[in-house]
Design a protein around this motif. Structure first.
Motif, PDB file in Angstrom:
ATOM      1  N   ALA A   1       0.831  -1.210   0.000  1.00  0.00           N
ATOM      2  CA  ALA A   1       0.000   0.000   0.000  1.00  0.00           C
ATOM      3  C   ALA A   1       0.863   1.257   0.000  1.00  0.00           C
ATOM      4  N   ARG A   2       1.951   1.229   0.742  1.00  0.00           N
ATOM      5  CA  ARG A   2       2.858   2.389   0.791  1.00  0.00           C
ATOM      6  C   ARG A   2       3.529   2.591  -0.575  1.00  0.00           C
ATOM      7  N   ARG A   3       3.940   1.494  -1.210  1.00  0.00           N
ATOM      8  CA  ARG A   3       4.554   1.598  -2.541  1.00  0.00           C
ATOM      9  C   ARG A   3       3.548   2.145  -3.552  1.00  0.00           C
ATOM     10  N   ALA A   4       2.321   1.625  -3.489  1.00  0.00           N
ATOM     11  CA  ALA A   4       1.289   2.062  -4.433  1.00  0.00           C
ATOM     12  C   ALA A   4       0.951   3.539  -4.255  1.00  0.00           C
ATOM     13  N   ALA A   5       1.061   4.022  -3.012  1.00  0.00           N
ATOM     14  CA  ALA A   5       0.771   5.435  -2.738  1.00  0.00           C
ATOM     15  C   ALA A   5       1.975   6.326  -3.028  1.00  0.00           C
ATOM     16  N   GLY A   6       3.108   5.704  -3.373  1.00  0.00           N
ATOM     17  CA  GLY A   6       4.300   6.471  -3.695  1.00  0.00           C
ATOM     18  C   GLY A   6       4.987   7.084  -2.487  1.00  0.00           C
ATOM     19  N   ARG A   7       4.757   6.517  -1.320  1.00  0.00           N
ATOM     20  CA  ARG A   7       5.379   7.059  -0.104  1.00  0.00           C
ATOM     21  C   ARG A   7       6.850   6.682  -0.055  1.00  0.00           C
ATOM     22  N   LYS A   8       7.659   7.658   0.264  1.00  0.00           N
ATOM     23  CA  LYS A   8       9.109   7.448   0.383  1.00  0.00           C
ATOM     24  C   LYS A   8       9.483   7.556   1.861  1.00  0.00           C
ATOM     25  N   SER A   9       9.464   6.450   2.525  1.00  0.00           N
ATOM     26  CA  SER A   9       9.873   6.407   3.930  1.00  0.00           C
ATOM     27  C   SER A   9      10.693   5.142   4.130  1.00  0.00           C
ATOM     28  N   PRO A  10      11.264   4.955   5.298  1.00  0.00           N
ATOM     29  CA  PRO A  10      12.067   3.748   5.502  1.00  0.00           C
ATOM     30  C   PRO A  10      11.289   2.499   5.081  1.00  0.00           C
ATOM     31  N   HIS A  11      11.956   1.645   4.318  1.00  0.00           N
ATOM     32  CA  HIS A  11      11.270   0.479   3.757  1.00  0.00           C
ATOM     33  C   HIS A  11      10.831  -0.520   4.826  1.00  0.00           C
ATOM     34  N   ASP A  12      11.421  -0.460   6.010  1.00  0.00           N
ATOM     35  CA  ASP A  12      11.036  -1.412   7.043  1.00  0.00           C
ATOM     36  C   ASP A  12      10.035  -0.828   8.044  1.00  0.00           C
ATOM     37  N   LEU A  13       9.476   0.340   7.741  1.00  0.00           N
ATOM     38  CA  LEU A  13       8.540   0.993   8.656  1.00  0.00           C
ATOM     39  C   LEU A  13       7.326   0.107   8.963  1.00  0.00           C
ATOM     40  N   PRO A  14       6.657  -0.506   7.970  1.00  0.00           N
ATOM     41  CA  PRO A  14       5.520  -1.374   8.305  1.00  0.00           C
ATOM     42  C   PRO A  14       5.913  -2.530   9.231  1.00  0.00           C
ATOM     43  N   LEU A  15       7.074  -3.112   8.998  1.00  0.00           N
ATOM     44  CA  LEU A  15       7.539  -4.198   9.864  1.00  0.00           C
ATOM     45  C   LEU A  15       7.762  -3.687  11.282  1.00  0.00           C
ATOM     46  N   ARG A  16       8.374  -2.536  11.403  1.00  0.00           N
ATOM     47  CA  ARG A  16       8.623  -1.973  12.738  1.00  0.00           C
ATOM     48  C   ARG A  16       7.318  -1.633  13.443  1.00  0.00           C
ATOM     49  N   GLU A  17       6.351  -1.090  12.691  1.00  0.00           N
ATOM     50  CA  GLU A  17       5.056  -0.748  13.294  1.00  0.00           C
ATOM     51  C   GLU A  17       4.360  -1.996  13.843  1.00  0.00           C
ATOM     52  N   VAL A  18       4.274  -3.025  13.011  1.00  0.00           N
ATOM     53  CA  VAL A  18       3.571  -4.243  13.408  1.00  0.00           C
ATOM     54  C   VAL A  18       4.306  -4.959  14.536  1.00  0.00           C
ATOM     55  N   SER A  19       5.622  -5.077  14.421  1.00  0.00           N
ATOM     56  CA  SER A  19       6.372  -5.791  15.463  1.00  0.00           C
ATOM     57  C   SER A  19       6.360  -5.031  16.787  1.00  0.00           C
ATOM     58  N   ALA A  20       6.285  -3.702  16.748  1.00  0.00           N
ATOM     59  CA  ALA A  20       6.185  -2.921  17.986  1.00  0.00           C
ATOM     60  C   ALA A  20       4.842  -3.188  18.671  1.00  0.00           C
ATOM     61  N   GLU A  21       3.771  -3.237  17.886  1.00  0.00           N
ATOM     62  CA  GLU A  21       2.443  -3.521  18.458  1.00  0.00           C
ATOM     63  C   GLU A  21       2.409  -4.920  19.067  1.00  0.00           C
ATOM     64  N   LEU A  22       2.901  -5.888  18.314  1.00  0.00           N
ATOM     65  CA  LEU A  22       2.899  -7.261  18.814  1.00  0.00           C
ATOM     66  C   LEU A  22       3.834  -7.414  20.011  1.00  0.00           C
TER      67      LEU A  22
END
Length: 196
Positions: free
Chosen positions: A53-74
């Motif tokens: 979803a981030r790639r499709a939206a053209g967002r340029k942020s750290p590529h591991d941000l979704p992983l960090r977000e999910v792993s922080a919640e878990l």
């Protein structure tokens, strides 16, 4: 005075009940661990969907941000570090997605986490799906009566026999790790040890 008649029968009957209850409990623990693994695989799927979803939206942020977000919640929910959660998510995905027979056996309580880990560790290097299926069939049969430690050794042998190229590829590295040491025990100085 002798023992009362039937006292041994009562003891053995109690032991039979404990063994049956223990088997049932261990089976339920395995089922719950497999369910946790499935949930961690779902979390890994969420990470992949967020990345897409981030790639499709053209967002340029750290590529591991979704992983960090999910792993922080878990991690907060499980009281584990992010890195530990990430490692468990990866292991869960490998098992659930790559070992179609092992995961249901674990989820059904036929094997436990240690058996599943032994199967995955030795079989993850088998890339061909048909060979891996054959590998799983053989080691799952052994897993139902072997200890995890013995299964680990069996699984390595089975993997090497099913995929000879794998064994041939591992041989040069193993040869390089071999060491021979010669210790001269006859001429060796033995320190003076005193006991107080």
């Amino acid at each position: 005075m002798g023992q009362p008649v039937g006292s041994d029968d009562a003891i053995w009957s109690a032991l039979d009940r404990v063994v049956a209850d223990l088997q049932s409990t261990r089976s339920e623990i395995a089922r719950l661990q497999a369910e946790e693994s499935r949930l961690l695989t779902d979390a890994a799927d969420i990470v992949r969907a967020r990345e897409e979803a981030r790639r499709a939206a053209g967002r340029k942020s750290p590529h591991d941000l979704p992983l960090r977000e999910v792993s922080a919640e878990l991690g907060a929910a499980m009281r584990l570090s992010d890195r530990t959660v990430q490692a468990r998510m990866s292991a869960a995905s490998t098992l659930c997605d790559g070992f179609g027979a092992t995961f249901p056996a674990w989820g059904g309580g036929r094997i436990d986490l240690a058996h599943a880990s032994a199967i995955v560790d030795a079989g993850a290097v088998i890339a061909d799906p048909e060979m891996r299926e054959q590998y799983e069939r053989i080691v799952l049969e052994a897993a139902e009566f072997e200890t995890p430690h013995r299964l680990r050794a069996i699984a390595r042998v089975v993997a090497a026999r099913i995929d000879p190229d794998l064994a041939a590829g591992l041989r040069p590295g193993a040869v390089g790790l071999r060491q021979n040491r010669i210790i001269d025990l006859v001429h060796r100085e033995i320190p003076d040890v005193r006991f107080f």
